[in-house]
Design an enzyme around this catalytic site. Structure first.
Site, PDB file in Angstrom:
ATOM      1  N   LEU A 136      -2.014   2.503  18.090  1.00 42.02           N
ATOM      2  CA  LEU A 136      -1.498   3.823  18.456  1.00 42.02           C
ATOM      3  C   LEU A 136      -2.071   4.255  19.808  1.00 42.02           C
ATOM      4  CD1 LEU A 136      -1.734   5.780  15.084  1.00 42.02           C
ATOM      5  CD2 LEU A 136       0.364   5.063  16.253  1.00 42.02           C
TER       6      LEU A 136
ATOM      7  N   HIS B 235      -8.251  -0.821   5.673  1.00 43.54           N
ATOM      8  CA  HIS B 235      -8.619  -2.113   6.252  1.00 43.54           C
ATOM      9  C   HIS B 235      -9.159  -3.013   5.133  1.00 43.54           C
ATOM     10  CE1 HIS B 235      -9.766  -4.930   9.348  1.00 43.54           C
ATOM     11  NE2 HIS B 235     -10.886  -5.127   8.675  1.00 43.54           N
TER      12      HIS B 235
ATOM     13  N   ASP C 273     -10.952   0.225  14.323  1.00 47.37           N
ATOM     14  CA  ASP C 273     -11.649   0.231  13.023  1.00 47.37           C
ATOM     15  C   ASP C 273     -13.029   0.895  13.107  1.00 47.37           C
ATOM     16  OD1 ASP C 273      -9.513  -1.201  11.886  1.00 47.37           O
ATOM     17  OD2 ASP C 273     -10.404  -3.118  12.392  1.00 47.37           O
TER      18      ASP C 273
ATOM     19  N   ALA D 171      -8.959  -3.149  -4.922  1.00 46.16           N
ATOM     20  CA  ALA D 171      -9.507  -2.129  -4.015  1.00 46.16           C
ATOM     21  C   ALA D 171      -8.429  -1.318  -3.288  1.00 46.16           C
ATOM     22  CB  ALA D 171     -10.451  -2.795  -3.010  1.00 46.16           C
ATOM     23  N   GLU D 172      -7.616  -1.969  -2.474  1.00 45.99           N
ATOM     24  CA  GLU D 172      -6.731  -1.220  -1.571  1.00 45.99           C
ATOM     25  C   GLU D 172      -5.780  -0.270  -2.289  1.00 45.99           C
ATOM     26  OE1 GLU D 172      -4.911  -3.282   1.757  1.00 45.99           O
ATOM     27  OE2 GLU D 172      -6.142  -5.022   1.342  1.00 45.99           O
TER      28      GLU D 172
ATOM     29  N   ASN E 186       0.840  -1.215   0.000  1.00 44.37           N
ATOM     30  CA  ASN E 186       0.000   0.000   0.000  1.00 44.37           C
ATOM     31  C   ASN E 186       0.867   1.253   0.000  1.00 44.37           C
ATOM     32  OD1 ASN E 186      -3.034  -0.468   0.148  1.00 44.37           O
ATOM     33  ND2 ASN E 186      -2.227  -2.025   1.542  1.00 44.37           N
TER      34      ASN E 186
ATOM     35  N   ASN F 177      -6.616   4.941   7.942  1.00 48.49           N
ATOM     36  CA  ASN F 177      -6.202   3.537   7.937  1.00 48.49           C
ATOM     37  C   ASN F 177      -6.858   2.833   6.761  1.00 48.49           C
ATOM     38  OD1 ASN F 177      -5.157   1.013   9.040  1.00 48.49           O
ATOM     39  ND2 ASN F 177      -7.258   0.569   9.693  1.00 48.49           N
TER      40      ASN F 177
HETATM   41  C1  GAR Z   1      -3.169  -4.827   3.851  1.00 47.47           C
HETATM   42  O1  GAR Z   1      -4.038  -5.786   3.312  1.00 47.47           O
HETATM   43  C2  GAR Z   1      -3.933  -3.927   4.818  1.00 47.47           C
HETATM   44  O2  GAR Z   1      -5.241  -3.658   4.406  1.00 47.47           O
HETATM   45  C3  GAR Z   1      -3.916  -4.784   6.056  1.00 47.47           C
HETATM   46  O3  GAR Z   1      -2.611  -5.322   6.101  1.00 47.47           O
HETATM   47  C4  GAR Z   1      -2.128  -5.461   4.757  1.00 47.47           C
HETATM   48  C5  GAR Z   1      -0.785  -4.772   4.648  1.00 47.47           C
HETATM   49  O4  GAR Z   1      -0.194  -5.010   3.414  1.00 47.47           O
HETATM   50  N1  GAR Z   1      -4.226  -4.017   7.215  1.00 47.47           N
HETATM   51  C6  GAR Z   1      -4.947  -4.492   8.230  1.00 47.47           C
HETATM   52  O5  GAR Z   1      -5.386  -5.624   8.271  1.00 47.47           O
HETATM   53  C7  GAR Z   1      -5.245  -3.485   9.336  1.00 47.47           C
HETATM   54  N2  GAR Z   1      -6.267  -3.957  10.200  1.00 47.47           N
HETATM   55  P1  GAR Z   1       1.002  -4.107   2.877  1.00 47.47           P
HETATM   56  O6  GAR Z   1       2.052  -4.030   3.986  1.00 47.47           O
HETATM   57  O7  GAR Z   1       1.510  -4.855   1.693  1.00 47.47           O
HETATM   58  O8  GAR Z   1       0.438  -2.759   2.505  1.00 47.47           O
END
Ligand code: GAR
Length: 207
Positions: free
Chosen positions: A94, A110, A151, A180-181, A14, A108
Site C-alpha cells: 500500500l 501474517h 510487517d 491460528a489465522e 481468511n 494485516n
Molecule cells: C495467508 O496465509 C496470509 O497469512 C498470507 O497469505 C495467505 C493468504 O491466504 N499473507 C502473507 O503472507 C502476507 N505477508 P488466503 O487468501 O487464503 O487468506
C-alpha cells in the site's frame, strides 16, 4: 457498526473466516462493506460475491504512478465508508500516504510469529519454507497494525503452532491457517469493533 473493507489477492480463506464469524455472531458490531482485490479472477472474489458483498478490482499496474494508484484506492475505500481496512492475503504494497491516512486503522495477518520470518519477500508459502529450513519448533501467525514499514507495525494478537518432523511447506501453511489465522483475524476485528484495542508508545494494548 464498524465498516470493514477487506483487501485480498488470492484464495480468500481468511476473508471466508471473517465472513463466517460475522454470520455466526462471533464477531459483533462489524460488517464487511467491500472486498478489494489486487487481481482479477481470484477465489476471494467468488467468496465475497457469494456472501453478497460488493467487490472491486484495483490493479497497481493499471495506474501510471503511485500517486494515481493511491488516489484510486482512497476513493474505493472512502466511498464505502470503511473504518477499518483488513489485509487478508493482500500481496500488493500500500502507498505510504494511504497508510498514513488510515493510521492504526489497517490490520494485516501474517503467517509467522513476527519478528521471525517477516519483512520484504516473506509472504505466503515462502514464510513456511523458511521456517522449516531453519528447523523452528514453533511458528504461528500474527495480526498487526500496518505502518509504513513491512510487517513492522504494532502487534495485536499472536498464536503459536508447532511444526512437525514430516511437515512440508504446504502442510504447515494449512495447519497455521486452521489453528491460528482463521481464529486470530476474526478475533482481532471483534476486539477492534468493541473498541478494545488502542496503540500507545508504538504498542497495541488490549483492554
Ligand atoms: C495467508 O496465509 C496470509 O497469512 C498470507 O497469505 C495467505 C493468504 O491466504 N499473507 C502473507 O503472507 C502476507 N505477508 P488466503 O487468501 O487464503 O487468506
Amino acid at each position: 457498526m464498524l465498516k470493514v473493507a477487506v483487501l485480498v489477492s488470492g484464495g480468500g480463506t481468511n476473508l471466508q473466516a471473517l465472513i463466517d464469524s460475522i454470520e455466526a455472531g462471533k464477531v459483533k458490531n462489524a460488517e464487511i462493506v467491500r472486498v478489494v482485490s489486487s487481481r482479477e479472477g481470484v477465489k476471494a472474489l467468488n467468496r465475497a460475491e457469494k456472501a453478497g458483498i460488493e467487490t472491486v478490482v484495483v490493479r497497481k499496474k493499471d495506474y501510471a504512478d503511485e500517486e494515481s494508484y493511491c488516489s484510486a484506492m482512497l476513493k474505493v475505500l472512502s466511498e464505502c465508508g470503511a473504518d477499518l481496512i483488513v489485509l487478508a492475503g493482500f500481496l500488493s504494497v500500500l502507498p505510504a500516504s494511504l497508510v498514513k491516512e488510515y493510521e492504526n486503522r489497517i490490520i494485516n495477518i501474517h503467517p509467522s510469529l513476527i519478528p521471525s520470518f517477516c519483512g520484504v519477500g516473506y509472504y505466503g508459502l515462502k514464510v513456511h519454507e523458511e521456517a522449516l529450513k531453519r528447523g523452528v519448533k514453533l511458528t504461528g501467525a500474527t495480526v498487526h497494525f500496518v505502518d509504513e514499514g513491512c510487517d513492522s507495525g504494532p502487534i495485536i494478537l499472536q498464536k503459536a503452532v508447532s511444526t512437525r518432523i514430516d511437515d512440508t511447506p504446504e502442510t504447515l501453511q494449512r495447519r497455521v491457517m486452521e489453528e491460528a489465522e482463521w481464529k486470530l483475524l476474526p478475533e482481532a476485528v471483534n476486539l477492534i469493533a468493541a473498541g478494545r484495542v488502542r496503540v500507545r508508545d508504538g504498542k497495541a494494548e488490549i483492554s
